[in-house]
Design an enzyme around this catalytic site. Structure first.
Site, mmCIF file in Angstrom:
data_model
loop_
_atom_site.group_PDB
_atom_site.id
_atom_site.type_symbol
_atom_site.label_atom_id
_atom_site.label_comp_id
_atom_site.label_asym_id
_atom_site.label_seq_id
_atom_site.Cartn_x
_atom_site.Cartn_y
_atom_site.Cartn_z
ATOM 1 N N ARG A 16 53.972 -13.517 2.493
ATOM 2 C CA ARG A 16 55.354 -13.764 2.899
ATOM 3 C C ARG A 16 55.897 -12.645 3.769
ATOM 4 O O ARG A 16 57.031 -12.735 4.235
ATOM 5 C CB ARG A 16 56.217 -13.854 1.658
ATOM 6 C CG ARG A 16 56.609 -15.271 1.257
ATOM 7 C CD ARG A 16 57.473 -15.129 0.035
ATOM 8 N NE ARG A 16 58.300 -16.218 -0.298
ATOM 9 C CZ ARG A 16 58.011 -17.170 -1.184
ATOM 10 N NH1 ARG A 16 56.826 -17.214 -1.722
ATOM 11 N NH2 ARG A 16 58.894 -18.076 -1.494
ATOM 12 N N ARG A 70 65.199 -24.998 -10.939
ATOM 13 C CA ARG A 70 64.856 -23.579 -10.805
ATOM 14 C C ARG A 70 66.134 -22.769 -10.641
ATOM 15 O O ARG A 70 67.042 -23.191 -9.937
ATOM 16 C CB ARG A 70 63.972 -23.383 -9.562
ATOM 17 C CG ARG A 70 62.510 -23.516 -9.868
ATOM 18 C CD ARG A 70 61.665 -23.483 -8.638
ATOM 19 N NE ARG A 70 61.900 -22.359 -7.741
ATOM 20 C CZ ARG A 70 61.093 -22.029 -6.739
ATOM 21 N NH1 ARG A 70 60.002 -22.733 -6.520
ATOM 22 N NH2 ARG A 70 61.369 -21.010 -5.958
ATOM 23 N N ARG A 102 67.446 -17.002 0.171
ATOM 24 C CA ARG A 102 66.018 -17.264 0.404
ATOM 25 C C ARG A 102 65.759 -17.690 1.847
ATOM 26 O O ARG A 102 64.754 -17.300 2.440
ATOM 27 C CB ARG A 102 65.506 -18.327 -0.573
ATOM 28 C CG ARG A 102 65.338 -17.765 -1.980
ATOM 29 C CD ARG A 102 65.324 -18.859 -3.004
ATOM 30 N NE ARG A 102 64.156 -19.692 -2.921
ATOM 31 C CZ ARG A 102 64.115 -20.961 -3.319
ATOM 32 N NH1 ARG A 102 65.190 -21.536 -3.797
ATOM 33 N NH2 ARG A 102 63.009 -21.630 -3.231
HETATM 34 P P1 AMP Z 1 58.261 -19.719 -4.498
HETATM 35 O O1 AMP Z 1 57.961 -20.474 -5.732
HETATM 36 O O2 AMP Z 1 57.058 -19.518 -3.622
HETATM 37 O O3 AMP Z 1 59.458 -20.242 -3.747
HETATM 38 O O4 AMP Z 1 58.682 -18.231 -4.970
HETATM 39 C C1 AMP Z 1 59.814 -18.021 -5.781
HETATM 40 C C2 AMP Z 1 60.222 -16.569 -5.737
HETATM 41 O O5 AMP Z 1 59.144 -15.746 -6.216
HETATM 42 C C3 AMP Z 1 60.531 -16.007 -4.348
HETATM 43 O O6 AMP Z 1 61.872 -16.286 -3.941
HETATM 44 C C4 AMP Z 1 60.283 -14.531 -4.568
HETATM 45 O O7 AMP Z 1 61.346 -13.930 -5.304
HETATM 46 C C5 AMP Z 1 59.053 -14.543 -5.476
HETATM 47 N N1 AMP Z 1 57.798 -14.573 -4.687
HETATM 48 C C6 AMP Z 1 56.842 -15.549 -4.685
HETATM 49 N N2 AMP Z 1 55.852 -15.251 -3.848
HETATM 50 C C7 AMP Z 1 56.171 -14.060 -3.287
HETATM 51 C C8 AMP Z 1 55.571 -13.232 -2.300
HETATM 52 N N3 AMP Z 1 54.406 -13.560 -1.721
HETATM 53 N N4 AMP Z 1 56.200 -12.061 -1.981
HETATM 54 C C9 AMP Z 1 57.353 -11.706 -2.554
HETATM 55 N N5 AMP Z 1 57.998 -12.445 -3.465
HETATM 56 C C10 AMP Z 1 57.423 -13.620 -3.832
#
Ligand code: AMP
Length: 222
Positions: A93, A168, A179
């Protein structure tokens, strides 16, 4: 079992459909679906040290520090079930994470990387995220309140799943705004990063999930 090595990264804004598509692609290719978001949410639910460290960032819609997620990805990608490939969802990311991923794959002798960027209009992203409901069970179901019977607390509609639907904590308006902002500032640069390396394919992420899955598969098989 996969017919060749598929080292796939799915890029896209939050709500672009990475989770849904990663799950379908991983079933199709027979390689694991690795979501750093799922791993982190699991750690929060289990109350581990990692979970305690990550929770505040996640609830605010911010990124968890690079060193934490890089360590998670390194450990997961070194597992034997990743030998035929993987579908990464939500990692990398940041450019720093992308560079770390490149080093990990080089160390593991695992190349090439295939990067698919799911493109979706921003209004549609907000609609999807604010109405999204997930299942607490193992089915991994992702639904939308526009579908009949989908609301927080309702039983999961998947056959033989005993889970319950929930929203969520970061799918609420303030966290969604943050986000999307984080995505624009920190993750969007990865599109150029991978494009410059000639490994990126853009796939239109709007429409029927099955049709999008076909396009993704085509991009991956090349
Ligand atoms: P997601 O389910 O991929 O939308 O991730 C949910 C949250 O987890 C994100 O908003 C971040 O807070 C954290 N997160 C997940 N993957 C990453 C990543 N590769 N780098 C940093 N934070 C992450």
């Amino acid at each position: 079992m996969a017919d060749r090595e598929y080292n796939v990264v799915l890029l896209g804004a939050p709500g672009a459909g990475k989770g849904t598509q990663a799950k379908m692609l991983s079933d199709e290719l027979g390689v694991p679906h690795i979501s750093t978001g799922d791993i982190l949410r699991g750690a929060v639910a289990e109350g581990t040290e990692l979970g305690a460290e990550a929770k505040g960032y996640m609830d605010r819609g911010e990124l968890v520090p690079d060193e934490l997620v890089i360590a998670i990805a390194r450990e997961r990608l070194a597992q034997p079930d990743c030998e035929a490939g993987f579908v990464l969802d939500g990692f990398p990311r940041t450019v720093e994470q992308a560079e770390a991923l490149g080093e990990m794959l080089e160390d593991l002798g695992r190349e090439p990387l295939i990067v698919v960027n799911l493109t979706v209009d921003e209004d549609e992203i907000v609609r999807r995220l604010s109405g999204r409901r997930l299942c607490t069970g193992d089915c991994g179901g992702i639904y939308h309140v526009d579908q009949e019977g989908i609301e927080s607390g309702a039983p999961c509609p998947a056959e033989e799943c005993e889970g319950e639907l929930y929203q969520r904590s970061d799918d609420r308006p303030e966290a969604i705004r943050e986000r999307l902002d984080v995505y624009r500032r920190q993750t969007q640069p990865l599109i150029d990063y991978y494009d410059e390396r000639g490994v990126l394919t853009n796939v239109a992420g709007e429409g029927d999930p099955e049709q999008i899955a076909e396009r993704v598969l085509q991009a991956v098989r090349g």
